[in-house]
Design a protein around this motif. Structure first.
Motif, PDB file in Angstrom:
ATOM      1  N   ALA A 173      21.323  -7.374 -13.275  1.00 47.62           N
ATOM      2  CA  ALA A 173      20.420  -8.202 -12.445  1.00 47.62           C
ATOM      3  C   ALA A 173      21.180  -9.831 -12.151  1.00 47.62           C
ATOM      4  N   SER A 174      20.963 -10.322 -11.239  1.00 44.92           N
ATOM      5  CA  SER A 174      21.600 -11.570 -10.857  1.00 44.92           C
ATOM      6  C   SER A 174      20.724 -12.554  -9.697  1.00 44.92           C
ATOM      7  N   MET A 175      20.780 -13.654 -10.072  1.00 41.69           N
ATOM      8  CA  MET A 175      19.994 -14.585  -9.153  1.00 41.69           C
ATOM      9  C   MET A 175      20.750 -14.965  -8.151  1.00 41.69           C
ATOM     10  N   CYS A 185      20.832  -6.199 -18.643  1.00 46.71           N
ATOM     11  CA  CYS A 185      19.269  -6.137 -18.849  1.00 46.71           C
ATOM     12  C   CYS A 185      19.022  -5.407 -20.261  1.00 46.71           C
ATOM     13  N   GLN A 190      13.920  -4.606 -21.556  1.00 48.52           N
ATOM     14  CA  GLN A 190      14.261  -4.971 -20.330  1.00 48.52           C
ATOM     15  C   GLN A 190      14.993  -3.779 -19.644  1.00 48.52           C
ATOM     16  N   SER A 192      16.789  -2.419 -15.454  1.00 49.78           N
ATOM     17  CA  SER A 192      16.919  -2.448 -13.865  1.00 49.78           C
ATOM     18  C   SER A 192      17.039  -1.327 -13.515  1.00 49.78           C
ATOM     19  N   SER A 198      17.284  -8.844  -8.566  1.00 48.56           N
ATOM     20  CA  SER A 198      17.383 -10.367  -8.711  1.00 48.56           C
ATOM     21  C   SER A 198      16.878 -10.527 -10.264  1.00 48.56           C
ATOM     22  N   SER A 199      16.357  -9.753 -10.783  1.00 46.04           N
ATOM     23  CA  SER A 199      15.974  -9.950 -12.084  1.00 46.04           C
ATOM     24  C   SER A 199      15.675  -8.785 -12.940  1.00 46.04           C
ATOM     25  N   CYS A 200      15.775  -8.653 -14.407  1.00 43.72           N
ATOM     26  CA  CYS A 200      15.453  -7.569 -15.072  1.00 43.72           C
ATOM     27  C   CYS A 200      13.812  -7.421 -15.010  1.00 43.72           C
ATOM     28  N   LYS A 201      13.383  -6.050 -15.109  1.00 45.42           N
ATOM     29  CA  LYS A 201      12.195  -5.802 -15.197  1.00 45.42           C
ATOM     30  C   LYS A 201      11.734  -5.706 -16.782  1.00 45.42           C
TER      31      LYS A 201
END
Length: 221
Positions: A173-175, A185, A190, A192, A198-201
């Motif tokens: 992930a990345s912002m 992740c 974590q 993805s 945009s972010s890890c789940k």
């Protein structure tokens, strides 16, 4: 018999003499009257005044020059800021349009190269500033792009090339922005399950991340 009135004179008939043309007039032989001497047309200049027997002599202005004609005895050089003339016998100089500058001999336009710009009316193309870029023929520079969420920066922009970005894969992930690598992740729970996340789940109850962190496995009985 009759004598022909010579050039520079005239007679309306019924006269013993031929009268001379006045100042700024001329005639050919055998004329019934004199004509006003010609003025030079736009795009031309006066080489010599007329005489009573010869017409005004005019020359042509070349590309890179201009003239409104009339009594002018020389062409204007199109050498003011951003000026040029791309045709012979031009009445006036033209002004360089945005993204262009006059060429060396002022007879046309050069396109501003990539990494530079011109708003028009200038002899030069200006360089883009830090963090800006432009394509050829630009009227201005644009701020370099930042990488979108789910992407990472491979290379900074230059004045002639845009920022290069790559995609984060599932499991990452990345912002976006200035980051130069994707987050893995691999924290507790974590994962993805999509590219360009945009972010890890975080794994939900009854589940755990699979081996490559790209989805979930159900906790077994």
């Amino acid at each position: 018999g009759l004598d022909v009135c010579p050039s520079g004179t005239f007679s309306v008939g019924g006269s013993d003499t031929c009268q001379s043309c006045g100042e700024g007039e001329m005639s050919n032989a055998g004329a019934a009257g004199c004509s006003t001497c010609a003025t030079c047309a736009v795009g031309r200049y006066k080489i010599a005044d007329c005489t009573s027997t010869t017409e005004t002599q005019c020359g042509d202005c070349s590309a890179g020059q201009a003239s409104m004609g009339g009594e002018v005895t020389a062409c204007i050089e199109c050498n003011g800021a951003g000026q040029y003339s791309d045709e012979d016998r031009a009445s006036s100089c033209k002004t360089a349009s945005a993204g262009h500058k006059p060429n060396a001999d002022r007879t046309g336009l050069d396109v501003c190269p990539s990494g530079t710009f011109s708003v028009g009316g200038s002899d030069t193309c200006q360089s883009c500033g830090e963090g800006e870029m432009s394509n050829a023929g630009a009227a201005g520079c644009s701020t370099c792009a930042t990488c979108a969420v789910g992407r990472y920066k491979i290379a900074d922009c230059t004045s002639t090339t845009e920022t290069q970005c790559g995609d984060c894969s599932a499991g990452q992930a990345s912002m976006g922005g200035e980051v130069t690598a994707c987050i893995e992740c691999n924290g507790a729970g974590q994962y993805s399950d999509e590219d360009r996340a945009s972010s890890c789940k975080t794994a939900s109850a009854g589940h755990k991340p699979n081996a490559d962190r790209t989805g979930l496995d159900v906790c077994p009985s």
